[in-house]
Motif scaffolding. Structure first.
Motif, PDB file in Angstrom:
ATOM      1  N   LYS A 165      48.539  82.844  -5.235  1.00  0.00           N
ATOM      2  CA  LYS A 165      47.513  83.637  -5.901  1.00  0.00           C
ATOM      3  C   LYS A 165      47.370  85.003  -5.235  1.00  0.00           C
ATOM      4  CE  LYS A 165      42.495  83.835  -6.560  1.00  0.00           C
ATOM      5  NZ  LYS A 165      42.286  84.983  -5.641  1.00  0.00           N
ATOM      6  N   GLU A 166      47.362  85.007  -3.909  1.00  0.00           N
ATOM      7  CA  GLU A 166      47.170  86.257  -3.182  1.00  0.00           C
ATOM      8  C   GLU A 166      48.448  87.093  -3.147  1.00  0.00           C
ATOM      9  OE1 GLU A 166      44.219  87.393  -1.999  1.00  0.00           O
ATOM     10  OE2 GLU A 166      43.495  85.668  -3.130  1.00  0.00           O
ATOM     11  N   ASN A 167      49.579  86.419  -3.220  1.00  0.00           N
ATOM     12  CA  ASN A 167      50.896  87.072  -3.242  1.00  0.00           C
ATOM     13  C   ASN A 167      51.232  87.703  -1.891  1.00  0.00           C
ATOM     14  OD1 ASN A 167      53.348  87.757  -4.362  1.00  0.00           O
ATOM     15  ND2 ASN A 167      52.623  89.695  -5.203  1.00  0.00           N
ATOM     16  N   THR A 168      50.291  88.385  -1.311  1.00  0.00           N
ATOM     17  CA  THR A 168      50.465  88.934   0.029  1.00  0.00           C
ATOM     18  C   THR A 168      49.272  88.514   0.872  1.00  0.00           C
ATOM     19  OG1 THR A 168      49.335  90.991  -0.538  1.00  0.00           O
ATOM     20  CG2 THR A 168      51.730  90.951  -0.793  1.00  0.00           C
ATOM     21  N   GLY A 169      49.407  88.645   2.151  1.00  0.00           N
ATOM     22  CA  GLY A 169      48.286  88.308   3.013  1.00  0.00           C
ATOM     23  C   GLY A 169      48.751  87.673   4.294  1.00  0.00           C
ATOM     24  N   ASP A 170      47.931  87.798   5.301  1.00  0.00           N
ATOM     25  CA  ASP A 170      48.231  87.223   6.589  1.00  0.00           C
ATOM     26  C   ASP A 170      48.158  85.708   6.511  1.00  0.00           C
ATOM     27  OD1 ASP A 170      46.748  86.235   9.352  1.00  0.00           O
ATOM     28  OD2 ASP A 170      48.361  87.688   9.691  1.00  0.00           O
ATOM     29  N   GLU A 171      49.190  85.049   7.027  1.00  0.00           N
ATOM     30  CA  GLU A 171      49.246  83.583   7.006  1.00  0.00           C
ATOM     31  C   GLU A 171      47.981  82.962   7.578  1.00  0.00           C
ATOM     32  OE1 GLU A 171      53.313  81.041   7.550  1.00  0.00           O
ATOM     33  OE2 GLU A 171      52.621  82.210   9.235  1.00  0.00           O
ATOM     34  N   LEU A 172      47.622  83.387   8.754  1.00  0.00           N
ATOM     35  CA  LEU A 172      46.491  82.777   9.442  1.00  0.00           C
ATOM     36  C   LEU A 172      45.195  82.991   8.666  1.00  0.00           C
ATOM     37  CD1 LEU A 172      45.275  81.298  11.828  1.00  0.00           C
ATOM     38  CD2 LEU A 172      45.223  83.468  13.086  1.00  0.00           C
ATOM     39  N   GLN A 173      44.995  84.185   8.110  1.00  0.00           N
ATOM     40  CA  GLN A 173      43.772  84.448   7.357  1.00  0.00           C
ATOM     41  C   GLN A 173      43.682  83.563   6.123  1.00  0.00           C
ATOM     42  OE1 GLN A 173      41.248  86.340   8.501  1.00  0.00           O
ATOM     43  NE2 GLN A 173      42.549  86.514  10.325  1.00  0.00           N
ATOM     44  N   LEU A 174      44.812  83.329   5.460  1.00  0.00           N
ATOM     45  CA  LEU A 174      44.814  82.451   4.289  1.00  0.00           C
ATOM     46  C   LEU A 174      44.499  81.011   4.692  1.00  0.00           C
ATOM     47  CD1 LEU A 174      47.927  83.771   2.303  1.00  0.00           C
ATOM     48  CD2 LEU A 174      45.514  84.237   1.860  1.00  0.00           C
ATOM     49  N   LYS A 175      45.071  80.570   5.793  1.00  0.00           N
ATOM     50  CA  LYS A 175      44.788  79.211   6.275  1.00  0.00           C
ATOM     51  C   LYS A 175      43.304  79.054   6.602  1.00  0.00           C
ATOM     52  CE  LYS A 175      49.343  78.496   8.385  1.00  0.00           C
ATOM     53  NZ  LYS A 175      50.087  78.272   9.656  1.00  0.00           N
ATOM     54  N   MET A 176      42.762  80.058   7.267  1.00  0.00           N
ATOM     55  CA  MET A 176      41.354  79.992   7.645  1.00  0.00           C
ATOM     56  C   MET A 176      40.447  80.003   6.421  1.00  0.00           C
ATOM     57  SD  MET A 176      41.469  82.499  10.992  1.00  0.00           S
ATOM     58  CE  MET A 176      39.712  82.427  11.362  1.00  0.00           C
ATOM     59  N   ALA A 177      40.850  80.723   5.381  1.00  0.00           N
ATOM     60  CA  ALA A 177      40.055  80.751   4.153  1.00  0.00           C
ATOM     61  C   ALA A 177      40.015  79.368   3.508  1.00  0.00           C
ATOM     62  CB  ALA A 177      40.639  81.777   3.179  1.00  0.00           C
ATOM     63  N   VAL A 178      41.167  78.692   3.463  1.00  0.00           N
ATOM     64  CA  VAL A 178      41.217  77.339   2.903  1.00  0.00           C
ATOM     65  C   VAL A 178      40.394  76.385   3.755  1.00  0.00           C
ATOM     66  CG1 VAL A 178      42.734  75.369   2.434  1.00  0.00           C
ATOM     67  CG2 VAL A 178      43.444  77.678   1.776  1.00  0.00           C
ATOM     68  N   LEU A 179      40.594  76.449   5.056  1.00  0.00           N
ATOM     69  CA  LEU A 179      39.908  75.520   5.961  1.00  0.00           C
ATOM     70  C   LEU A 179      38.400  75.732   5.951  1.00  0.00           C
ATOM     71  CD1 LEU A 179      40.086  73.292   8.087  1.00  0.00           C
ATOM     72  CD2 LEU A 179      40.428  75.069   9.821  1.00  0.00           C
ATOM     73  N   LYS A 180      37.962  76.972   5.823  1.00  0.00           N
ATOM     74  CA  LYS A 180      36.526  77.254   5.853  1.00  0.00           C
ATOM     75  C   LYS A 180      35.798  76.529   4.725  1.00  0.00           C
ATOM     76  CE  LYS A 180      35.175  81.326   7.129  1.00  0.00           C
ATOM     77  NZ  LYS A 180      34.878  82.786   7.144  1.00  0.00           N
ATOM     78  N   SER A 181      36.343  76.601   3.523  1.00  0.00           N
ATOM     79  CA  SER A 181      35.719  75.888   2.405  1.00  0.00           C
ATOM     80  C   SER A 181      35.853  74.384   2.562  1.00  0.00           C
ATOM     81  CB  SER A 181      36.339  76.338   1.077  1.00  0.00           C
ATOM     82  OG  SER A 181      35.931  77.647   0.736  1.00  0.00           O
ATOM     83  N   LEU A 182      37.044  73.931   2.955  1.00  0.00           N
ATOM     84  CA  LEU A 182      37.249  72.491   3.114  1.00  0.00           C
ATOM     85  C   LEU A 182      36.375  71.916   4.220  1.00  0.00           C
ATOM     86  CD1 LEU A 182      41.086  71.843   2.668  1.00  0.00           C
ATOM     87  CD2 LEU A 182      39.209  70.952   1.277  1.00  0.00           C
TER      88      LEU A 182
END
Length: 330
Positions: A165-182
């Motif tokens: 969905k984001e197509n670009t983005g820092d790996e760690l920031q994307l992981k943290m975004a998923v984990l934060k909601s979960l």
């Protein structure tokens, strides 16, 4: 002729479920969550073998959240509207002390919660867990290993979905975004769960164990599309430490919002008491034993594994096959 009771508990296709919601705001909330599930199913088809396809989705109207399940025999995932309502409650609760708008805008927590519940049940089907149970039985370790497998596949596909969905983005920031909601979904489940012993129930691991499993799995996922199961990649170690600190910070915020002190942290206590893996080792060893069989079964037509011939796969050296270390691997 008697008309159907509009308040009756019954499974419905998502479109029919939305039509029966009179309140516009409530319908829009449900729609915003449910519209994420079909694209997520598309990512599952692309990244995982889905020989039998993806099970149908049905929403159970007027049902408690615990009624959410996979009915393998009819090939359908049933999600209770009570579960969706619970996700919205958690979302609203978190807004009191943290605003989560990323990656899905408003209702991000509820959206990822629904994606998590849906993907978990889909992977029980796609990964042929019912057939694996036929060969290995229904011991605590086998059932825990299958729940672990569904959890790991679910968080992997959600991360890949966000990545696409984001197509670009820092790996760690994307992981943290998923984990934060979960985190808030899983943390609320810890408080409500009837599973209090760290060993888990006869069917499911303790929810705190599942939370730490999510951190480990996300740490292993990288842009190569292949996992790093032994943490030999220093980036995996770095990511795990950053996410560990984030979980500690979120736990403090959660407990403060609940007027509880950090010493009451279940997830912190579990982490300390499980330092030598006494609550998770046997489950992980069981998963190591059956995971390649799961990988293999999930690539074959159902008629080829739903019979006694499939026992031969075990004695013919299946477990000596090298692991592919795909997103399905841990």
């Amino acid at each position: 002729m008697l008309l159907p009771d509009p308040d009756a508990r019954r499974p419905m296709e998502p479109a029919d479920f939305l039509k029966c919601i009179d309140d516009d705001e409530r319908r829009d909330r449900y729609s915003a969550v449910l519209e994420r599930l079909d694209p997520l199913a598309g990512v599952i088809r692309e990244r995982f073998f889905a020989v039998d396809g993806i099970p149908d989705l049905r929403i159970i109207k007027n049902a408690p959240k615990g009624d959410t399940e996979l009915r393998d025999i009819v090939g359908a995932v049933f999600i209770a509207d009570g579960l969706l309502d619970w996700f919205f409650e958690i979302d609203e609760f978190t807004r009191g002390f943290i605003d989560i708008q990323y990656p899905f805008g408003k209702w991000s927590v509820a959206k990822i919660g629904a994606m998590w519940a849906y993907a978990h049940e889909v992977f029980h089907f796609v990964r042929r867990h019912a057939l694996v149970e036929k060969h290995f039985g229904k011991s605590r370790d086998v059932r825990h290993a299958l729940e672990f497998d569904a959890d790991m596949c679910a968080v992997a596909v959600i991360y890949r979905f966000v990545q696409f969905k984001e197509n670009t983005g820092d790996e760690l920031q994307l992981k943290m975004a998923v984990l934060k909601s979960l985190f808030f979904i899983v943390r609320a489940e810890i408080d409500q769960s009837s599973i209090k012993e760290y060993e888990g129930s006869p069917t499911h691991p303790h929810t705190a164990a599942r939370l730490w499993d999510l951190v480990c799995k996300l740490s292993m996922l990288h842009d190569t599309g292949r996992t790093n199961p032994d943490f030999v990649n220093p980036i995996s170690i770095q990511h795990s430490l950053v996410m560990l600190d984030m979980v500690k910070d979120l736990e403090r915020k959660y407990l403060m919002a609940k007027n509880r002190d950090f010493e009451s942290s279940v997830i912190g206590d579990f982490l300390c008491q499980n330092s030598e893996l006494k609550f998770t080792r046997s489950r992980h060893e069981q998963w190591d034993e059956i995971s390649r069989l799961i990988d293999y079964f999930s690539t074959l037509p159902r008629e080829d594994v739903d019979n006694d011939k499939s026992i031969g796969f075990i004695v013919n050296g299946l477990f000596s096959m090298p692991s592919k270390h795909s997103d399905a691997g841990v």
